[in-house]
Design an enzyme around this catalytic site. Sequence first.
Site, PDB file in Angstrom:
ATOM      1  N   ASP A   1       0.779  -1.241   0.101  1.00 39.57           N
ATOM      2  CA  ASP A   1       0.001   0.011   0.049  1.00 39.57           C
ATOM      3  C   ASP A   1       0.960   1.346  -0.002  1.00 39.57           C
ATOM      4  OD1 ASP A   1      -2.564  -0.644  -0.022  1.00 39.57           O
ATOM      5  OD2 ASP A   1      -3.065  -0.719   2.186  1.00 39.57           O
TER       6      ASP A   1
HETATM    7  C1  GLC Z   1      -2.083  -3.693   5.243  1.00 41.41           C
HETATM    8  C2  GLC Z   1      -3.071  -3.756   4.239  1.00 41.41           C
HETATM    9  C3  GLC Z   1      -2.831  -4.536   3.206  1.00 41.41           C
HETATM   10  C4  GLC Z   1      -1.549  -4.333   2.424  1.00 41.41           C
HETATM   11  C5  GLC Z   1      -0.369  -4.404   3.362  1.00 41.41           C
HETATM   12  C6  GLC Z   1       0.939  -4.023   3.151  1.00 41.41           C
HETATM   13  O1  GLC Z   1      -1.869  -4.820   5.930  1.00 41.41           O
HETATM   14  O2  GLC Z   1      -4.330  -4.099   4.922  1.00 41.41           O
HETATM   15  O3  GLC Z   1      -3.920  -4.480   2.077  1.00 41.41           O
HETATM   16  O4  GLC Z   1      -1.189  -5.244   1.464  1.00 41.41           O
HETATM   17  O5  GLC Z   1      -0.882  -3.516   4.411  1.00 41.41           O
HETATM   18  O6  GLC Z   1       0.771  -2.560   2.609  1.00 41.41           O
HETATM   19  C1  GLC Z   2      -0.605   2.756   5.615  1.00 36.58           C
HETATM   20  C2  GLC Z   2      -0.123   1.438   6.131  1.00 36.58           C
HETATM   21  C3  GLC Z   2      -0.470   0.405   5.461  1.00 36.58           C
HETATM   22  C4  GLC Z   2      -1.755   0.150   5.247  1.00 36.58           C
HETATM   23  C5  GLC Z   2      -2.723   1.503   4.874  1.00 36.58           C
HETATM   24  C6  GLC Z   2      -4.109   1.175   5.021  1.00 36.58           C
HETATM   25  O1  GLC Z   2      -0.390   2.772   4.244  1.00 36.58           O
HETATM   26  O2  GLC Z   2       1.453   1.693   6.246  1.00 36.58           O
HETATM   27  O3  GLC Z   2       0.098  -1.012   6.041  1.00 36.58           O
HETATM   28  O4  GLC Z   2      -2.154  -0.835   4.472  1.00 36.58           O
HETATM   29  O5  GLC Z   2      -2.302   2.563   5.441  1.00 36.58           O
HETATM   30  O6  GLC Z   2      -4.738   2.356   4.565  1.00 36.58           O
END
Ligand code: GLC
Ligand code: GLC
Length: 816
Positions: free
Chosen positions: A485
């Site tokens: 993300d």
């Molecule tokens: C969080 C999110 C997931 C994403 C991960 C890595 O766990 O829920 O959707 O893949 O972060 O950024």
């Molecule tokens: C932030 C976090 C990630 C999560 C995301 C959700 O980017 O680092 O882990 O999945 O928020 O919106």
Amino acid sequence: MAIFGNFDDASREFVISRPDTPLPWLNYLGQDEYFGMCTQTAGGYSFWRDAKLRRITRYRYNNNPMDNDGRFLYVRSGKTVWNPGWKPTRTKLDAFECRHGLGYTRITGRKDGIEVEQLMFVPPNENLEIWKVTVRNRTRKARKLTVFSFVEFCSFEALNDMTNYQRTYSIGEVEVEGSAIYHKTEYRERRNHYALFGCTRKIDGYDTSRDAFVGVHNGLHDPKAVLAGRCTNSHAHGWNPVGAHQINLSLKPGEEETFAFVLAYVEQGELPKFDRPFVMNKSRGRETLARFSDLKAVDSAFASVRRRWEELLSTYQAPKVPNEHLRRMVNTWNQAQVMATFNLSRSTSGYETGIGRGMGFRDSNQDILGFVHMLPDRARQRILDIGATQLSDGTCYHQYQPLTKKGNAEAGSGFNDDPLWLILSTCAYIRETGDATILAEPIGFADKPGSRDTLLDHLEISIAYTMRNRGPHRLPLIGRADWNDCLNLNCFSEQPNESFQTTANKTKGDVAESVMIAGLFLYASRDLAALYRFLEREADATRIDKGYAEMLSIVEDQAWDGAWYTRAFDAFGKPVGSKTCEEGKIFIESQAWCVLGGAGQGNGRARKALEAVEKYLYKPDLGCALQYPPYSTYHLELGEVTSYPPGYKENAGVFSHNNTWIHIGWTLFGDGDRALAYYLSICPSAKKDHSVYRSEPYVYAQMTASQFSPTPGEGKNSWLTGTAAWSFVVASQHILGIRPDFDGLRVDPCVPRKWKGFTVVRKFRGVTYTIEVSNPKGVSKGVRSLVVDGLRVAGNLIIPPSDGRTAVSVKATLGA
Ligand code: GLC
Ligand code: GLC
């Protein structure tokens, strides 16, 4: 080395032996629609279906003391006031124990010879929770004492409840009838539901106003009414409605008394709302309390929670696995965590406040991978619900709201990995059940109301979308981000208040590419081709194979960096996760997905990629960091990944979720010793020093601070993480190797060489298989012989019996 508790494997419980754990250690109550969170000190809150819109009790996140709201019992004996769960008074106890079990928590505290046990659970198919309370006089003297219950109600809409006091301070309304405290805020207008807090025993007083029970200048640690020894029978008018009961007890030496509190969410349905002006029709509430007025009904409700979990877990049990950590995770805790992630996605935990995210498209699809064996029908429905939030061009709403099942416009779409995960969940469902009828379900597209496109159309569109949306290297465009993300390659955010997730300042987002998505595409298209072969649609399978071959050659031509796979190409076409980068030279996700997708076979690259992970990212007691070296400064062109301090979260923290893919990678190479060692490196049960790890030792945390951080080994964001599902897949399907396939059950373990054998009992498509695996030659992988009900079969696939047998015994022998 500090230890705060231990596993009681026979009871499937984690026993916490002191209340002051390094962080609140949480458990979940509830399995259908009513849920609660409960910590070792009885902290937490409850809600019905949606923690934002139907929150029943109030909770102050990030409070200080941390976790200071909950399901409290106060005991007043003489001048001493205490809680069996220690908080909120924090009066020193003579004994404390908290047992977190599956769907229940039992807290027992003792002070000056009085013992109070509080067992909290949500009965199956009920919209309520029960606290069964037993008070024991362990002394040789007659004792008089008073027990008070306490909950603080939430005005149902949680965000408003914690921000809009000019309104909420004037809307609170309650009614009291006998022991039943009705919280009916907003019921006179548009709500057709209320909360109810009752007791099965006669009470000696009550309070419903927080000012009366706690006091304006007192705290939950010294509530006025408890200090005074009695409730005031207050009625809340606005301000803050609470529920508190007073129970006076006289116990002879050795005597005990048991009673129960019931906290319920009640929907009025079609019933008339009022008996007369301002007096609600309480018939449904009365019925609810009446059903549990007999303690036998309480006990049988609890027995059904336990039975239900035994039943759920019975689909996969591996009682004789030599490694205790893997054994207890696979048999109990990992499956419990998978259930929580399936039910709650990433919405409600100690870290997720229940007012933020809905169900994630990619998250929920992955959660199904570890869940589908338990309740395949619920997985089926979930897949269809998620699928229906895809748009007709192939993009997906990134999140949807569980109450409406509609895509969430605020979170938007354009995370280009999303569409592909639907293929993985669908194939996992069909492998589990053999039920291909799901493919023909006409779920339509979110942007075409009334359309009847089928789930199979969705899978095809996901493939086509990825193929169509590619960049200069012919790799898939990343869009807003991929699985990571925080890899926001089109975001270019210079304003602190912009969301990394939804900002796209680089309007021409058709350059930045993701190698991770390419690897995921390989994996998904191989899955889909296998599905077509199962359906005997060879032409379709071949068509999908061609796309696979094309993407594979692109990956090998464009993404191999010399010793590992490049992670991505940014909006200028420059590599990310390459030896040419100053920081972030190697990332874990592209190694994992290229290997899992079948890249690097026959040219030695796959193995080199895993070895690079070992060399740069892996630490035996920590796991693998997400990348190396961490970013020390913010990079406009990379986004949120560079926003975290080094060693945390996506900036080179140990992000457990992606570690699991590497574990599978080692099993593909038949390296059972490494697979287990890596598995244990992130396994919460194997964490040696609880005061360093801090998070719950029975469930995975999303992240552990890595060797690159100032606090290596510290776990954070436990419970709601994709690690749950994937770890279960690793342990059950790849290490123990009992893996559903389209045509049957595959036996393909990959274990440490010194393991002599183990047994798995697996229910699969209506048949219970008892599979005994032995390893006389001390190998890691390779089934030398497979004997099914006495008959030797070739290969490693058990084909489901066609003669009505429901129990099958299998003997698998590993060896060259
Ligand atoms: C969080 C999110 C997931 C994403 C991960 C890595 O766990 O829920 O959707 O893949 O972060 O950024
Ligand atoms: C932030 C976090 C990630 C999560 C995301 C959700 O980017 O680092 O882990 O999945 O928020 O919106």
